[in-house]
Design a protein around this motif. Structure first.
Motif, mmCIF file in Angstrom:
data_model
loop_
_atom_site.group_PDB
_atom_site.id
_atom_site.type_symbol
_atom_site.label_atom_id
_atom_site.label_comp_id
_atom_site.label_asym_id
_atom_site.label_seq_id
_atom_site.Cartn_x
_atom_site.Cartn_y
_atom_site.Cartn_z
ATOM 1 N N GLY A 283 -0.304 47.864 29.146
ATOM 2 C CA GLY A 283 -1.460 48.240 28.336
ATOM 3 C C GLY A 283 -1.600 49.747 28.280
ATOM 4 N N VAL A 284 -1.944 50.261 27.104
ATOM 5 C CA VAL A 284 -1.995 51.710 26.939
ATOM 6 C C VAL A 284 -3.116 52.334 27.767
ATOM 7 C CG1 VAL A 284 -3.489 51.647 24.894
ATOM 8 C CG2 VAL A 284 -1.910 53.572 25.218
ATOM 9 N N THR A 285 -4.238 51.642 27.931
ATOM 10 C CA THR A 285 -5.336 52.179 28.734
ATOM 11 C C THR A 285 -4.916 52.345 30.188
ATOM 12 O OG1 THR A 285 -6.941 51.109 27.267
ATOM 13 C CG2 THR A 285 -7.738 51.833 29.416
ATOM 14 N N ASN A 286 -4.261 51.333 30.735
ATOM 15 C CA ASN A 286 -3.775 51.422 32.114
ATOM 16 C C ASN A 286 -2.677 52.468 32.246
ATOM 17 O OD1 ASN A 286 -5.484 49.343 32.966
ATOM 18 N ND2 ASN A 286 -3.996 47.773 32.436
ATOM 19 N N TRP A 299 -3.468 62.839 23.803
ATOM 20 C CA TRP A 299 -3.172 61.399 23.836
ATOM 21 C C TRP A 299 -4.199 60.677 24.703
ATOM 22 C CZ3 TRP A 299 0.755 58.465 27.199
ATOM 23 C CH2 TRP A 299 0.987 57.183 26.677
ATOM 24 N N HIS A 300 -4.516 61.262 25.855
ATOM 25 C CA HIS A 300 -5.565 60.705 26.714
ATOM 26 C C HIS A 300 -6.840 60.496 25.915
ATOM 27 C CE1 HIS A 300 -4.397 60.863 31.079
ATOM 28 N NE2 HIS A 300 -3.390 61.560 30.568
ATOM 29 N N ASP A 301 -7.280 61.524 25.224
ATOM 30 C CA ASP A 301 -8.559 61.463 24.503
ATOM 31 C C ASP A 301 -8.534 60.391 23.415
ATOM 32 O OD1 ASP A 301 -9.434 63.524 26.109
ATOM 33 O OD2 ASP A 301 -9.081 65.092 24.600
ATOM 34 N N THR A 302 -7.417 60.311 22.706
ATOM 35 C CA THR A 302 -7.313 59.321 21.630
ATOM 36 C C THR A 302 -7.351 57.900 22.187
ATOM 37 O OG1 THR A 302 -5.981 60.858 20.322
ATOM 38 C CG2 THR A 302 -5.920 58.536 19.689
ATOM 39 N N VAL A 303 -6.621 57.663 23.260
ATOM 40 C CA VAL A 303 -6.586 56.322 23.858
ATOM 41 C C VAL A 303 -7.953 55.936 24.407
ATOM 42 C CG1 VAL A 303 -5.643 54.975 25.772
ATOM 43 C CG2 VAL A 303 -4.121 56.356 24.340
ATOM 44 N N ALA A 305 -10.738 56.709 23.344
ATOM 45 C CA ALA A 305 -11.678 56.417 22.254
ATOM 46 C C ALA A 305 -11.457 55.030 21.663
ATOM 47 C CB ALA A 305 -11.537 57.468 21.157
ATOM 48 N N LEU A 306 -10.330 54.391 21.994
ATOM 49 C CA LEU A 306 -10.069 53.036 21.512
ATOM 50 C C LEU A 306 -10.812 52.030 22.388
ATOM 51 C CD1 LEU A 306 -6.225 53.385 20.918
ATOM 52 C CD2 LEU A 306 -7.994 53.301 19.157
ATOM 53 N N ARG A 307 -11.500 51.103 21.762
ATOM 54 C CA ARG A 307 -12.310 50.157 22.523
ATOM 55 C C ARG A 307 -11.519 48.891 22.848
ATOM 56 N NH1 ARG A 307 -17.505 49.328 18.821
ATOM 57 N NH2 ARG A 307 -15.808 48.759 17.393
ATOM 58 N N PRO A 308 -11.838 48.241 23.974
ATOM 59 C CA PRO A 308 -11.207 46.952 24.254
ATOM 60 C C PRO A 308 -11.730 45.890 23.302
ATOM 61 C CG PRO A 308 -12.850 47.474 25.927
ATOM 62 C CD PRO A 308 -12.722 48.686 25.066
ATOM 63 N N GLY A 309 -10.915 44.884 23.067
ATOM 64 C CA GLY A 309 -11.304 43.800 22.179
ATOM 65 C C GLY A 309 -12.173 42.773 22.879
ATOM 66 N N LEU A 310 -12.417 41.667 22.186
ATOM 67 C CA LEU A 310 -13.217 40.582 22.738
ATOM 68 C C LEU A 310 -12.506 39.943 23.929
ATOM 69 C CD1 LEU A 310 -14.313 38.832 19.424
ATOM 70 C CD2 LEU A 310 -15.757 40.225 20.926
ATOM 71 N N SER A 311 -13.302 39.432 24.840
ATOM 72 C CA SER A 311 -12.731 38.662 25.938
ATOM 73 C C SER A 311 -12.883 37.177 25.624
ATOM 74 C CB SER A 311 -13.419 39.019 27.253
ATOM 75 O OG SER A 311 -12.710 38.447 28.342
ATOM 76 N N TYR A 312 -12.677 36.342 26.632
ATOM 77 C CA TYR A 312 -12.749 34.904 26.382
ATOM 78 C C TYR A 312 -13.052 34.138 27.662
ATOM 79 C CZ TYR A 312 -8.059 34.385 28.444
ATOM 80 O OH TYR A 312 -6.989 34.385 29.297
ATOM 81 N N GLU A 452 -9.079 46.614 20.876
ATOM 82 C CA GLU A 452 -9.745 45.912 19.784
ATOM 83 C C GLU A 452 -8.894 45.941 18.514
ATOM 84 O OE1 GLU A 452 -14.171 46.059 17.852
ATOM 85 O OE2 GLU A 452 -13.069 47.951 17.931
ATOM 86 N N MET A 453 -8.752 44.763 17.899
ATOM 87 C CA MET A 453 -8.021 44.688 16.645
ATOM 88 C C MET A 453 -8.923 45.189 15.523
ATOM 89 S SD MET A 453 -5.443 44.262 14.885
ATOM 90 C CE MET A 453 -4.379 43.770 16.247
ATOM 91 N N SER A 454 -8.619 46.376 15.014
ATOM 92 C CA SER A 454 -9.450 47.035 14.018
ATOM 93 C C SER A 454 -8.578 47.967 13.190
ATOM 94 C CB SER A 454 -10.550 47.856 14.705
ATOM 95 O OG SER A 454 -9.973 48.889 15.498
ATOM 96 N N ALA A 455 -9.167 48.508 12.128
ATOM 97 C CA ALA A 455 -8.438 49.491 11.327
ATOM 98 C C ALA A 455 -8.078 50.709 12.167
ATOM 99 C CB ALA A 455 -9.279 49.892 10.118
ATOM 100 N N GLN A 456 -8.971 51.091 13.083
ATOM 101 C CA GLN A 456 -8.687 52.242 13.946
ATOM 102 C C GLN A 456 -7.442 51.988 14.789
ATOM 103 O OE1 GLN A 456 -11.591 52.961 17.009
ATOM 104 N NE2 GLN A 456 -10.933 55.090 17.345
ATOM 105 N N ARG A 457 -7.337 50.783 15.347
ATOM 106 C CA ARG A 457 -6.164 50.466 16.159
ATOM 107 C C ARG A 457 -4.898 50.483 15.311
ATOM 108 N NH1 ARG A 457 -5.036 45.056 19.862
ATOM 109 N NH2 ARG A 457 -2.784 45.012 19.609
ATOM 110 N N LEU A 458 -4.940 49.862 14.162
ATOM 111 C CA LEU A 458 -3.741 49.778 13.340
ATOM 112 C C LEU A 458 -3.291 51.148 12.836
ATOM 113 C CD1 LEU A 458 -4.400 46.548 11.234
ATOM 114 C CD2 LEU A 458 -3.041 46.808 13.308
#
Length: 508
Positions: A283-286, A299-303, A305-312, A452-458
């Protein structure tokens, strides 16, 4: 000195390690858990064996061309030891109150069944699939860009970037506004759980890619999902590599401007291993958390800013008896309590899940000899469990255990209402929460599919295979998207970035 060190033994890491081993490399795989395989692993309770994250696999059938490429690659990597069996057709079933629809493959069968069920919507259905086909082409361009060197990716973005952005920034919910029939709209949007983003945030591009991946058939691994690790890790070891379990990575060492070593804890002791290069599939966050803050700070700052997706939440059920005769099916069942299929479970302790995904894996694998099982999954907001995410197993407080028990009882009751004939056969149940997910696979906030699966992630180049740190590459679902095929292909892209001879395999 290892040729390559792979961090994480999920399917992305397994595939990268096996591909490099096939090229003659000595690969060290480090896995923090006591079992290899990430979400392809299985676990046993008494006479029941449960899968943790594999319910069907695409791209592994006999089709020629791109639709069968993944299967050919796995056949080569495993020396034919990894086999798959077709799922029943229809392979997915959508259930709403008073309504049920089976989703078949190929796409022509799905379209034909929709047109027969909704005869007044012929033009709308045709337009929908034309839109999905165009979005799928853009999705493939995105995957190519993830694996290219920076200068080639720049050129590709100039050529296809505008189209990719258009389908990335259009959400599934926006696309579904063209569908005025609520049942048709529900069928077309129901399977967003396959990539873990609700329709109001899910990019249409991702919906088209993931749901369209099964147009050539849905399959299940013969022998269960644990066969991924059981067949790929021996390939690594046969080439002189190693797999170390219980190896908790603490630091990726960058010396002279290049990632060159990994520090990890194992059995209470600290170890350091050196490698020519490192592939992180944890995982990129880890990954960035294991780097010094002064290394690639942008790169640190950009990563971050990306949010985790939904859990389950996942409820594992064990039965005695003939569950197929009592209404269980080898198809996956998407159950919704209303025609609004886009709601996320926000308050698990107080309300029923707005939707459940039900799978009976023991009916899918012809070699399974244990007692029958079911897995019931509901995507949720992890905030209700966030206070306990970082508690170690065995140290979780009573408040968490009480919440878990309430949610387990609620999910069990909801399942029984939908499958009442199975209730007398039920002998075992156990609940997995976002806390469980965080503990076993270290995903941020217990996210089901990582970022999180989003336009930002893609649109983020922070998730490309080649990182800003020389010698450090990324693999796993953060790179390529959720699911076995996508995550595995990211591992192949990372391996091909190291050994270019693999490009021929990717092209085939």
């Amino acid at each position: 000195m290892w040729d390559t060190i792979v961090l994480g033994s999920g399917i992305g890491g397994l595939t990268a390690a096996a591909a490099l081993a096939r090229c003659g490399q000595r690969v060290l795989v480090l896995e923090q858990h006591s079992v290899a395989g990430g979400l392809t692993q299985t676990f046993q309770r008494h006479d029941w064996t449960f899968a943790t994250g594999v319910h069907y696999v695409s791209g592994v059938g006999p089709a020629a061309g791109p639709d069968g490429q993944f299967g050919r690659m796995l056949h080569w990597l495993s020396d034919g030891a990894l086999q798959f069996v077709p799922c029943r057709n229809p392979y997915d079933i959508v259930r709403l109150p008073g309504f049920e629809f089976g989703i078949e493959h190929p796409q022509a069968a799905f379209r034909g069944a929709l047109q027969a069920r909704f005869p007044a919507k012929q033009a709308v259905i045709t337009a929908w699939f034309e839109q999905l086909d165009a979005a799928s082409q853009s999705a493939r361009s995105l995957l190519v860009m993830r694996g290219l060197p920076a200068w080639l990716a720049w050129g590709w973005r100039l050529w296809r970037g505008a189209e990719v952005r258009r389908f990335s920034e259009q959400t599934l919910a926006q696309a579904l506004t063209a569908i005025d029939d609520p049942q048709l709209r529900a069928v077309l949007g129901a399977r967003w759980g396959d990539y873990g983003a609700a329709p109001d945030t899910a990019p249409l591009l991702e919906h088209a890619l993931v749901t369209g991946a099964y147009d050539s058939g849905a399959y299940y691994p013969v022998g269960g999902p644990a066969r991924f690790a059981q067949t790929l890790l021996p390939v690594v070891e046969a080439a002189g590599g190693q797999v170390r379990l219980g190896a908790d990575v603490k630091q990726i060492v960058v010396a002279h401007g290049r990632a060159s070593a990994v520090v990890f804890e194992q059995q209470g002791a600290e170890h350091t291993e050196q490698g020519v290069r490192i592939v992180s599939a944890m995982g990129v966050t880890n990954t960035v958390a294991c780097l010094d803050a002064q290394v690639a700070p942008a790169w640190h700052d950009t990563v971050q800013a990306l949010r985790p997706g939904l859990s389950y939440l996942a409820l594992y059920l064990g039965f005695e008896g003939d569950i197929a005769a009592a209404g269980a099916t080898a198809a996956n069942v998407w159950i919704y309590e209303g025609s609004d299929v886009g709601r996320v479970w926000q308050a698990p302790a107080e309300l029923d899940a707005p939707g459940l995904f039900v799978s009976f894996p023991s009916l899918k694998d012809p070699t399974y000899t244990g007692k029958h099982t079911a897995e019931v999954v509901a995507l949720c907001d992890a905030r209700a469990f966030k206070p306990w995410l970082h508690f170690a197993d065995g140290q979780r407080p009573q408040a968490y255990l009480a919440l878990k028990a309430r949610v387990e009882e609620r999910m069990l009751g909801q399942f029984v209402r939908h499958f009442p004939a199975l209730a007398p056969m039920l002998r075992f149940h156990e609940l997995s929460t976002p806390v469980t997910q965080h503990h076993f696979v270290r995903s941020p906030d217990g996210a089901m599919y990582g970022i999180e699966m989003s336009a930002q992630r893609l649109g983020s180049d922070a998730l490309d295979v080649r990182t800003p740190v020389p010698g450090l590459l990324l693999a796993g679902q953060d790179v390529s998207g959720p699911g076995i095929q996508a995550a595995s292909m990211s591992g192949l892209l990372a391996a091909a970035a190291i050994d270019r001879s693999l490009l021929r395999r990717l092209a085939g």
